[in-house]
Design a protein around this motif. Structure first.
Motif, PDB file in Angstrom:
ATOM      1  N   TRP A   1       0.818  -1.206   0.000  1.00 51.45           N
ATOM      2  CA  TRP A   1       0.000   0.000   0.000  1.00 51.45           C
ATOM      3  C   TRP A   1       0.861   1.268   0.000  1.00 51.45           C
ATOM      4  O   TRP A   1       1.840   1.373   0.724  1.00 51.45           O
ATOM      5  CB  TRP A   1      -0.912  -0.002   1.224  1.00 51.45           C
ATOM      6  CG  TRP A   1      -2.030   0.974   1.091  1.00 51.45           C
ATOM      7  CD1 TRP A   1      -2.798   1.187  -0.004  1.00 51.45           C
ATOM      8  CD2 TRP A   1      -2.498   1.870   2.087  1.00 51.45           C
ATOM      9  NE1 TRP A   1      -3.737   2.149   0.251  1.00 51.45           N
ATOM     10  CE2 TRP A   1      -3.577   2.593   1.521  1.00 51.45           C
ATOM     11  CE3 TRP A   1      -2.135   2.123   3.412  1.00 51.45           C
ATOM     12  CZ2 TRP A   1      -4.278   3.554   2.230  1.00 51.45           C
ATOM     13  CZ3 TRP A   1      -2.837   3.075   4.112  1.00 51.45           C
ATOM     14  CH2 TRP A   1      -3.896   3.785   3.521  1.00 51.45           C
TER      15      TRP A   1
ATOM     16  N   GLY B   1      -0.788   4.396   0.113  1.00 53.25           N
ATOM     17  CA  GLY B   1      -1.571   5.474   0.696  1.00 53.25           C
ATOM     18  C   GLY B   1      -2.611   6.068  -0.235  1.00 53.25           C
ATOM     19  O   GLY B   1      -3.526   6.731   0.219  1.00 53.25           O
TER      20      GLY B   1
ATOM     21  N   ALA C   1       7.680   5.493   5.596  1.00 51.08           N
ATOM     22  CA  ALA C   1       6.256   5.801   5.549  1.00 51.08           C
ATOM     23  C   ALA C   1       6.010   7.237   5.117  1.00 51.08           C
ATOM     24  O   ALA C   1       5.335   7.489   4.126  1.00 51.08           O
ATOM     25  CB  ALA C   1       5.633   5.551   6.924  1.00 51.08           C
TER      26      ALA C   1
ATOM     27  N   PHE D   1       3.733   2.691   2.717  1.00 52.01           N
ATOM     28  CA  PHE D   1       3.129   2.402   4.008  1.00 52.01           C
ATOM     29  C   PHE D   1       3.098   0.916   4.325  1.00 52.01           C
ATOM     30  O   PHE D   1       3.196   0.513   5.470  1.00 52.01           O
ATOM     31  CB  PHE D   1       1.733   3.008   4.069  1.00 52.01           C
ATOM     32  CG  PHE D   1       1.759   4.508   3.982  1.00 52.01           C
ATOM     33  CD1 PHE D   1       2.260   5.251   5.046  1.00 52.01           C
ATOM     34  CD2 PHE D   1       1.312   5.176   2.857  1.00 52.01           C
ATOM     35  CE1 PHE D   1       2.306   6.628   4.985  1.00 52.01           C
ATOM     36  CE2 PHE D   1       1.358   6.560   2.793  1.00 52.01           C
ATOM     37  CZ  PHE D   1       1.859   7.281   3.853  1.00 52.01           C
TER      38      PHE D   1
ATOM     39  N   ALA E   1       6.621   0.012   5.439  1.00 47.07           N
ATOM     40  CA  ALA E   1       6.882   0.576   6.761  1.00 47.07           C
ATOM     41  C   ALA E   1       6.174  -0.241   7.845  1.00 47.07           C
ATOM     42  O   ALA E   1       6.722  -0.459   8.926  1.00 47.07           O
ATOM     43  CB  ALA E   1       6.434   2.034   6.824  1.00 47.07           C
ATOM     44  N   SER E   2       4.962  -0.714   7.543  1.00 50.29           N
ATOM     45  CA  SER E   2       4.252  -1.518   8.526  1.00 50.29           C
ATOM     46  C   SER E   2       4.982  -2.819   8.792  1.00 50.29           C
ATOM     47  O   SER E   2       4.994  -3.320   9.928  1.00 50.29           O
ATOM     48  CB  SER E   2       2.832  -1.821   8.056  1.00 50.29           C
ATOM     49  OG  SER E   2       2.111  -0.619   7.923  1.00 50.29           O
TER      50      SER E   2
END
Lengths: 269, 291
Positions: B39, B41, B252, B258, B261-262
């Motif tokens: 993802w 964003g 992120a 994202f 980063a997660s």
């Protein structure tokens, strides 16, 4: 004995010297700071302080911090005490489950939540708002507060509450007028802990508070320090640093006994 | 007599639980989902990439640098803080004024500490180099935060500086609960101060040391604010001060990756958890009770 005191004094010097040096530098001119970092100013320059307060917005950042930390602290204490009280003194199905779900929040590093949290706050339209920061701060301070006060409410005697019920007090009445006052020492300890924790926030505002007008002190100072390379006002920055340090340091000097007692009792729980 | 219990409970708990659910619990759970997507964003539907993000972590030089640096912090900082704090706490028995002073750094927010120490380390007009010159050690002057070999150690020194005071207070509070007559009896039996400390004081306050070790271990996996504010880059010269938290933040909020980063967040979570469990096991001892 001699070496022991030398050692103790050395650490005391290591702790205080950077602070005293920053205080001294906040009264110097930029030229003095650059030429002789180690000597006192020829004449103390108080205009550094007013420049920091107004032009560098330290006054605004301090106000933002007071609003956000004050609001979050009040909310955390009220909700934390209520939750801890309900979980500690009422039997109901799911009680244990709720307690452990709440406590689990202490085990998880904030970094894990960071990305989704940003979008949750964004979707609620709360990025860069006071109330957004207050709600997030309070939510993250809740687990520790509940954990700490849960033990406290457990240990309070039940007889007083019984008596109040017989006198016709409501559940809320018993909580606010009987149990909460009795839990005061615990509230003070956890209140100090939370204040320092909330005051110390940097990561959450950095991510959730992009609006420079709403910057908290930590954010504003960091921003100034980073941009200082381009637009140098060192003396003003030192003054801002001291303005940020002074309120808590003064509060500590007056209340140091309670603060240290509160913090250690929290950590040892 | 006690009617309305459930109404009271519902009224009291609805707000805190909602707040906790929305801002704490749901982000934590979502992070585990997002970690398996790419993802960015903007796309409506995050695309699943399986364990792809986690595989990538092992080839990501920045993440590995962060892992290495956090690992070094984990080895150095807790040990240094605990040894210093124990020594200072034992030394301050009877003289309380020191503890008041030692506690100062604990009151400063980490961002303020970072800004303060950035000044201390500044090459030309900083306190440290100024002090070295003042005592005739000009050759020791360094650009502390710009040297790859020194930058991380300079940051760790600040971590140690800022945490020791709290543990002095914590340990000295625990030491005060050790009765004097035990210490005296040991001294009469001919035990020196070191033996008394090792055989009596330390075992009796071990629980606080253990608590401290775990707190410090978890804190050593952070370092975000200090590195982000103090060191050039940020992330330091040659990524010498890169930490995992900074990598996550940059991935992120600078690059908009994202999902990736997660995955970093999930990795940090499992590391934190393993370290807490490991430290609990390693520091486990027979519990000593005061009679």
């Amino acid at each position: 004995m001699r070496t022991k005191h030398a050692f103790l004094t050395l650490w005391a010097a290591l702790v205080t010297l950077p602070l005293l040096w920053a205080l001294m530098s906040s009264f110097k001119t930029d030229a003095e700071i650059f030429d002789s970092p180690w000597t006192p100013p020829a004449t103390p320059r108080f205009d550094n302080w007013s420049r920091a307060w107004e032009q560098a917005s330290i006054g605004q950042y301090l106000l933002n911090t007071l609003i956000v930390v004050g609001g979050a602290l009040a909310l955390t204490m009220l909700l934390g005490a209520l939750t801890a009280y309900c979980l500690a003194r009422y039997e109901f199905p799911g009680n244990r489950f709720l307690y452990y779900t709440l406590i689990a929040g202490m085990l998880f590093p904030v970094f894990l939540a960071l990305v989704p949290l940003f979008f949750v706050v964004d979707n609620l339209g709360m990025l860069g708002t006071y109330h957004g920061l207050i709600l997030v701060y309070a939510a993250y301070a809740l687990p520790f507060t509940v954990f700490f006060l849960h033990g406290f409410f457990r240990s309070l005697p039940g007889a007083v509450a019984e008596a109040a019920f017989i006198d016709g007090a409501s559940h809320a009445g018993v909580f606010f007028r009987v149990m909460l006052p009795m839990a005061r020492p615990g509230m003070v300890s956890v209140g100090i802990f939370n204040f320092l924790g909330l005051w110390n926030q940097y990561l959450l505002p950095k991510v959730l508070n992009p609006d420079p007008d709403h910057y908290v002190l930590a954010q504003g100072l960091a921003e100034l320090a980073v941009s200082q390379g381009y637009r140098s006002d060192w003396s003003g920055l030192f003054a801002g640093l001291i303005i940020a340090i002074l309120p808590v340091l003064l509060a500590y000097v007056f209340f140091q006994r309670q603060i240290r007692a509160g913090l250690t009792s929290g950590a040892l729980k | 007599m006690r009617h309305g219990k459930y109404r009271f409970l519902a009224g009291a708990l609805i707000v805190p639980l909602t707040l906790y659910g929305v801002f704490v619990l749901s982000p934590y759970l979502q992070a585990f989902q997002l970690a398996f997507t790419d993802w960015n964003g903007v796309s409506d539907q995050p695309r699943s990439v399986g364990f792809g993000n986690f595989a990538r972590l092992w080839d990501d030089p920045l993440f590995l640098a962060g892992l290495r640096n956090n690992g070094l912090m984990l080895l150095v900082v807790p040990l240094a803080v605990i040894v210093l704090a124990l020594a200072l706490a034992a030394g301050t028995r009877g003289t309380k004024v020191y503890r008041v002073v030692y506690f100062f750094p604990q009151l400063l927010s980490v961002a303020i500490i970072a800004v303060l120490w950035q000044f201390v380390y500044t090459p030309n007009s900083g306190l440290l180099n100024g002090a070295l010159s003042a005592v005739g050690l000009d050759s020791w002057r360094q650009s502390w935060l710009a040297e790859p070999d020194l930058a991380l150690w300079s940051v760790m020194a600040v971590m140690i500086w800022s945490s020791v005071g709290f543990y002095v207070v914590l340990f000295s509070a625990a030491m005060e609960s050790v009765p004097d007559d035990i210490m005296e009896a040991a001294a009469i039996d001919g035990a020196g101060p070191v033996t008394v400390f090792r055989r009596i004081t330390l075992p009796l306050i071990w629980e606080s040391v253990q608590v401290g070790w775990i707190y410090l271990g978890i804190a050593a996996l952070d370092g975000f604010a200090l590195v982000q504010i103090m060191t050039v880059g940020p992330g330091g010269p040659d990524n010498s001060t890169e930490v995992m938290g900074l990598g996550l933040y940059r991935t992120a909020f600078t690059f908009g990756k994202f999902g990736y980063a997660s995955a970093m967040g999930v990795a940090i979570f499992f590391l934190t958890l393993s370290i807490a469990v490991l430290l609990l096991r390693v520091t486990k001892r027979e519990r000593v009770e005061l009679a």
